[in-house]
Design a protein around this motif. Structure first.
Motif, short mmCIF file in Angstrom:
data_model
loop_
_atom_site.label_atom_id
_atom_site.label_comp_id
_atom_site.label_asym_id
_atom_site.label_seq_id
_atom_site.Cartn_x
_atom_site.Cartn_y
_atom_site.Cartn_z
N PRO A 4 74.35 -62.38 104.05
CA PRO A 4 73.93 -61.54 104.91
C PRO A 4 74.42 -59.95 104.70
CG PRO A 4 74.53 -63.44 106.12
CD PRO A 4 75.11 -63.41 104.79
N GLY A 5 73.41 -59.24 104.74
CA GLY A 5 74.03 -57.77 104.75
C GLY A 5 73.66 -57.10 102.97
N ALA A 6 73.49 -58.05 102.18
CA ALA A 6 73.31 -57.85 101.04
C ALA A 6 72.43 -56.98 100.55
CB ALA A 6 73.23 -59.01 99.76
N THR A 7 72.26 -56.26 99.61
CA THR A 7 71.07 -55.44 99.13
C THR A 7 70.14 -55.69 98.15
OG1 THR A 7 72.65 -53.48 99.55
CG2 THR A 7 70.73 -52.82 98.14
N VAL A 8 68.81 -55.81 98.45
CA VAL A 8 67.84 -56.38 97.68
C VAL A 8 67.05 -55.48 96.91
CG1 VAL A 8 65.92 -58.04 97.67
CG2 VAL A 8 67.57 -58.44 99.13
N THR A 9 67.04 -55.36 95.69
CA THR A 9 66.39 -54.35 94.87
C THR A 9 65.23 -54.95 94.01
OG1 THR A 9 68.47 -53.07 94.76
CG2 THR A 9 66.74 -52.45 93.31
N LEU A 10 64.18 -54.51 94.12
CA LEU A 10 62.80 -54.86 93.32
C LEU A 10 62.71 -53.92 92.06
CD1 LEU A 10 60.16 -55.68 96.12
CD2 LEU A 10 62.01 -57.26 95.07
N LEU A 11 62.90 -54.58 90.88
CA LEU A 11 62.75 -53.82 89.81
C LEU A 11 61.53 -53.93 88.94
CD1 LEU A 11 66.49 -54.54 88.73
CD2 LEU A 11 65.51 -52.17 89.78
N THR A 15 63.07 -49.55 86.45
CA THR A 15 62.57 -48.71 87.57
C THR A 15 62.66 -49.58 89.05
OG1 THR A 15 61.16 -47.55 85.91
CG2 THR A 15 60.62 -47.19 88.36
N VAL A 16 63.39 -49.00 89.81
CA VAL A 16 63.21 -49.39 91.20
C VAL A 16 61.92 -49.31 91.79
CG1 VAL A 16 64.38 -49.51 93.60
CG2 VAL A 16 65.60 -48.97 91.66
N VAL A 17 61.27 -50.35 92.26
CA VAL A 17 59.99 -50.31 92.87
C VAL A 17 59.97 -50.88 94.36
CG1 VAL A 17 58.65 -50.39 90.81
CG2 VAL A 17 59.16 -52.57 91.82
N GLY A 18 61.07 -51.29 94.97
CA GLY A 18 61.09 -51.77 96.20
C GLY A 18 62.60 -51.94 96.53
N ALA A 19 63.03 -52.32 97.93
CA ALA A 19 64.48 -52.56 98.56
C ALA A 19 64.06 -53.16 99.82
CB ALA A 19 65.00 -51.36 98.49
N GLY A 20 65.18 -53.77 99.97
CA GLY A 20 65.52 -54.64 101.42
C GLY A 20 66.89 -54.92 101.38
N THR A 21 66.91 -55.65 102.42
CA THR A 21 68.37 -56.40 103.06
C THR A 21 68.07 -57.76 103.26
OG1 THR A 21 68.92 -54.05 104.00
CG2 THR A 21 70.54 -55.80 104.52
N ALA A 22 69.32 -58.56 103.00
CA ALA A 22 69.29 -59.77 103.18
C ALA A 22 69.96 -60.14 104.77
CB ALA A 22 70.23 -60.84 102.18
N THR A 23 69.25 -61.19 105.23
CA THR A 23 70.02 -61.63 106.69
C THR A 23 69.82 -62.96 106.79
OG1 THR A 23 67.67 -61.35 107.65
CG2 THR A 23 69.18 -59.53 107.97
N THR A 30 60.61 -54.38 100.62
CA THR A 30 59.15 -53.64 100.55
C THR A 30 59.05 -52.75 99.33
OG1 THR A 30 59.29 -53.29 103.15
CG2 THR A 30 57.87 -51.96 101.97
N PHE A 31 57.84 -52.92 98.93
CA PHE A 31 57.51 -52.29 97.70
C PHE A 31 57.39 -51.00 98.24
CE2 PHE A 31 56.25 -56.31 95.91
CZ PHE A 31 56.87 -56.42 94.84
N SER A 32 57.92 -50.03 97.24
CA SER A 32 57.84 -48.29 97.44
C SER A 32 56.80 -47.89 96.22
CB SER A 32 59.28 -47.85 97.37
OG SER A 32 59.83 -48.12 95.86
N ALA A 33 56.56 -48.78 95.36
CA ALA A 33 55.48 -48.38 94.35
C ALA A 33 54.21 -49.22 94.51
CB ALA A 33 56.04 -48.86 93.05
N ASP A 34 53.15 -48.82 94.23
CA ASP A 34 51.90 -49.43 94.47
C ASP A 34 51.62 -50.44 93.29
OD1 ASP A 34 50.81 -47.99 96.57
OD2 ASP A 34 49.64 -46.47 95.30
N VAL A 35 51.43 -51.57 93.70
CA VAL A 35 51.15 -52.72 92.61
C VAL A 35 49.68 -52.55 92.08
CG1 VAL A 35 51.08 -55.19 92.15
CG2 VAL A 35 52.75 -54.26 93.91
N PRO A 36 49.60 -52.51 90.76
CA PRO A 36 48.21 -52.23 90.32
C PRO A 36 47.45 -53.24 90.78
CG PRO A 36 49.85 -51.83 88.37
CD PRO A 36 50.84 -52.29 89.64
#
Length: 86
Positions: A4-11, A15-23, A30-36
């Protein structure tokens, strides 16, 4: 599974394309970049806990599904001259 509280990074590569947090052992991001739409791209998930320890998932290929639902049947429609209802 993530602490819980860990940082989740989508790469996508480096290149970072999204982020979130574990609970409670689960996580979402959530993706911060458009997925083609057709080609998609490769994604890895990196989870980093409060102590700075991290782990990275195997690469997963993702693409956005833009295909609409298939209509298998259409119910009866009728027209009423009194109230223009279909």
């Amino acid at each position: 599974e993530a602490n819980p509280g860990a940082t989740v990074t989508l790469l996508n590569g480096a290149t970072v394309v999204g982020a979130g947090t574990a609970t409670a052992g689960a996580w979402s991001a959530t993706f911060s970049a458009d997925v083609p739409e057709s080609t998609g791209f490769d994604v890895t998930v990196r989870i980093t806990d409060a102590a700075g320890n991290s782990g990275t998932s195997p690469v997963q290929r993702i693409a956005r599904d833009i295909t609409g639902p298939r209509i298998t049947s259409i119910g009866r429609a009728f027209y009423s001259e009194t109230n223009d209802t279909i």
